[in-house]
Design a protein around this motif. Sequence first.
Motif, short mmCIF file in Angstrom:
data_model
loop_
_atom_site.label_atom_id
_atom_site.label_comp_id
_atom_site.label_asym_id
_atom_site.label_seq_id
_atom_site.Cartn_x
_atom_site.Cartn_y
_atom_site.Cartn_z
N TRP A 1 -2.89 -12.54 -12.02
CA TRP A 1 -1.66 -11.79 -11.77
C TRP A 1 -1.92 -10.28 -11.90
N ALA A 2 -2.68 -9.93 -12.94
CA ALA A 2 -2.99 -8.52 -13.17
C ALA A 2 -3.85 -7.94 -12.05
N LEU A 3 -4.64 -8.78 -11.41
CA LEU A 3 -5.55 -8.33 -10.36
C LEU A 3 -4.84 -8.06 -9.04
N THR A 4 -3.65 -8.62 -8.84
CA THR A 4 -2.99 -8.53 -7.53
C THR A 4 -2.65 -7.10 -7.11
N PRO A 5 -2.15 -6.22 -7.99
CA PRO A 5 -1.92 -4.84 -7.53
C PRO A 5 -3.22 -4.14 -7.17
N THR A 6 -4.31 -4.49 -7.86
CA THR A 6 -5.60 -3.86 -7.59
C THR A 6 -6.15 -4.29 -6.25
N LEU A 7 -6.14 -5.59 -6.00
CA LEU A 7 -6.67 -6.10 -4.73
C LEU A 7 -5.88 -5.60 -3.54
N SER A 8 -4.59 -5.40 -3.72
CA SER A 8 -3.74 -4.94 -2.62
C SER A 8 -3.65 -3.43 -2.55
N HIS A 9 -4.36 -2.72 -3.45
CA HIS A 9 -4.32 -1.25 -3.51
C HIS A 9 -2.88 -0.77 -3.68
N ALA B 1 3.44 -6.95 -10.60
CA ALA B 1 2.28 -7.73 -10.19
C ALA B 1 2.76 -9.08 -9.68
N SER B 2 2.22 -9.49 -8.57
CA SER B 2 2.64 -10.76 -7.98
C SER B 2 1.68 -11.14 -6.86
N PRO B 3 1.38 -12.44 -6.69
CA PRO B 3 0.55 -12.86 -5.56
C PRO B 3 1.10 -12.45 -4.21
N SER B 4 2.42 -12.19 -4.14
CA SER B 4 3.00 -11.76 -2.87
C SER B 4 2.43 -10.43 -2.40
N LEU B 5 1.85 -9.65 -3.33
CA LEU B 5 1.25 -8.37 -2.96
C LEU B 5 0.03 -8.55 -2.06
N LEU B 6 -0.60 -9.70 -2.16
CA LEU B 6 -1.86 -9.90 -1.45
C LEU B 6 -1.67 -9.94 0.06
N SER B 7 -0.43 -10.04 0.52
CA SER B 7 -0.16 -10.04 1.96
C SER B 7 0.02 -8.63 2.49
N GLN B 8 -0.10 -7.63 1.62
CA GLN B 8 0.05 -6.25 2.06
C GLN B 8 -1.07 -5.43 1.46
N LYS B 9 -1.15 -4.17 1.85
CA LYS B 9 -2.13 -3.26 1.28
C LYS B 9 -1.57 -1.86 1.27
N GLY B 10 -1.73 -1.18 0.15
CA GLY B 10 -1.31 0.20 0.05
C GLY B 10 -0.04 0.37 -0.73
N SER B 11 0.54 1.54 -0.62
CA SER B 11 1.71 1.90 -1.40
C SER B 11 2.94 1.13 -0.97
N SER B 12 3.80 0.83 -1.94
CA SER B 12 5.09 0.22 -1.65
C SER B 12 6.18 1.22 -2.00
N ASP B 13 6.20 2.32 -1.27
CA ASP B 13 7.18 3.36 -1.54
C ASP B 13 8.53 2.96 -0.98
N MET B 14 9.58 3.25 -1.74
CA MET B 14 10.92 2.98 -1.26
C MET B 14 11.65 4.32 -1.19
N GLY B 15 11.78 4.83 0.01
CA GLY B 15 12.19 6.20 0.23
C GLY B 15 10.96 6.96 0.65
N GLY B 16 11.12 8.12 1.19
CA GLY B 16 9.97 8.91 1.57
C GLY B 16 9.59 8.80 3.02
N GLN B 17 10.28 7.97 3.78
CA GLN B 17 9.99 7.88 5.20
C GLN B 17 10.51 9.13 5.91
#
Length: 729
Positions: free
Chosen positions: A566-574, A582-598
């Motif tokens: 679980w702890a590795l998931t944010p690292t693997l997904s950058h 932290a969640s296995p769902s992160l592994l389907s994406q890569k990079g920042s998960s910014d909310m706002g900033g577009q």
Amino acid sequence: MKKLSFKKPDWYLTSILLLAAFLYGWGIWDAGSANSYYTAAITSMTQSWHNFWYGAFDPAGFITVDKPPIALWFMAISAKIFGIQGWSIVLPSVLAGIGSVYLLYRLIKPRFGLWAGRTAALVMTITPTVVANSRTNNMDAILVFFLLLAVFTLTRAVKKRSLWLVFLAFATIGIAFNIKMLQAFMVLPAMLFYYWIASRKTFKKKTVGLLTAIVSLTLFTVAYPVAVDSVSSNNRPYIGSSQSNSLLELAFGYNGTERLLGQTSGTGGTFGGMGKNNQKTKQNQAPTGGQPGNQSKNATKQVTTNNQNTTNNNGAPTPKTKNSTKQSSGNGAQTPPSGSGKNNQTPPSGSKNGQPTPPSGSGKKKSMKQPGGRGKNGPTGGGNSAFAIGSAGPFRLFQSDLGSQIGWFLPFAFLGMGTGLWAFRKKGNKWYQLSEKQKDVILWSGWFVPVYGFFSVASFFHPYYTIMLAPAIAALTAISVAATAKVVKEGSDKEKIVAKVLLALTIIGTGALQAYYAWSTTPVVAILVLVLSIVSALLFFLKISFGKQAAIMTTVTSLAILSGFWALTPTLSHNSAAIPAASPSLLSQKGSSDMGGQVDSALLSYTKKNQGSAKYLFATTDSNSASGYIIKSKKAVMAIGGYNGTDPTMTLSQFKKLVKSGQLRYFVVGNTKSSTGNVAKILSWVQENGTKVSYSTKNNTSTNSKQQGPEFGGQSGNQTLYDLSSLAN
């Protein structure tokens, strides 16, 4: 001539610190804007000392962020040295996370032994929420570092009988207050009580020490807020998210009592249902099951076809577009993982620290699994929504929402409190005559219990706040190991049996709890962990030569697999998220998960070209709608209502004077659902008197191409630009 001697390094600790550096730092080059709300402030703070001192959100110094700026100071310094980049703004949090691991080792090892120190460091390192927090530009990782530094300094003060170190320890808590306000005070009762019971001084000198601590704490707590509040409001930014332009009011109101009782200001309304058994949800509440910023293939799409007019939520037409564009629904609330299919809802508009504001209307209720509940395949996974905090009660932290972030070793924390006091007592002492080790057990229990209690009953917080529990859980886990080993080695036959039984039950209970968290995503591994935990528990009772070693190795392996994964998931997904989790769902994406900033590049280009002598590039309702433009352009964008469009920063008449003087030419109207009071009046006046502008949207694309996930509070695709220049002199 005397030869120089070098202390042999602890290679286990070195390995743990390297692991922490990898988990916290790998992939931060893909951090993007991380939490764009704070990145916009960092951008502004690097432009002037005035903005740096106050933590101004925008380059013009119109309004601040919703926290004091000490944590942001470190980030701004890093950005000034290395440039404003994703990794440079996240770097201070990475270093703070690694520093926290080291400080915890230094706190546990001297009292409970080498292996206890290593255990505490390892547990802290692989706690999922610690990893997620240490990869963002939120304040929590830096806050925890300062709290550990304060406790470390206090233990040195007691050992050396130094009044100066007592002053310094509580001064550090005062500094921590100016990182995230009253959250820092959660450890105060433990520190004060520990000093009283652990200090080997006379009653009179202890009293002097406590008075010194209180004076130091008070001085360093209020010095900055008083300094800010004493400056005329005309000469400083408005205090963001306060209702009276006061940093002290922000501390004890919005960032104080309202966190416990429920948010009622600065966000457009109370967060209904939070902290309660909210098995029913209003329309627009963010679903659980996906990491903030994740996009689902089944997520609702907003489609603008070629040359087709769309309307914004005020009924105003948006400019025509030549290219068909798609936009994920919502403004950054979580969507279920790819392939979930059901329960996709339009999330709320606006956010705080990247989190969605609750809906203003109820609407129809849709069936969906709620925090702490179970899906068809087990628990929902938790920790994947800004508001996924489960049901209030004594077992809230065991539920999947919060537990999947912080609860992996909770049973050992409870074992540590009990066995620590039992195992480290001195024979012949009365119950109130405490050994030095018992006093340390009380210190960590005093950190754990109040924080655990707060999260059990509080009405408003986010899952990543639970990093506050991580040091205490790691310390008590290590203490439980040291205490059990002592009893097994030195206790009577009856005590040995009791200790082994308690340890076995804790191992099995921890394995079962971890299996529960992982069941919906990795059921096979969950079963394996449960079986291994049972086997390792039984091995402690076998009287064979390799039984003890096998039991230890099997226990460590079984209980570190899932937490480590679980702890590795944010690292693997950058991943570097505004709402870190932290969640296995992160592994389907890569990079920042910014909310706002577009950023709408066409709008940015048009306003920059036509800004003229105006002070502001444009004004808009809220900080989320402005942050991306500040980051991209380095220009002043006025967030007139603060974070969610509810701060009373100015009256309509003051706004008219601003327009009349020519300081403001453009106003961007996007999401107005949460705007209230003066902001709503200003919006109405702008829409009645301003001139709508059509600007080219040819080849309009998001400028934050590295960032994953839907927009959050941003305005791209749902906005109207008003020109107010005709109203100027």
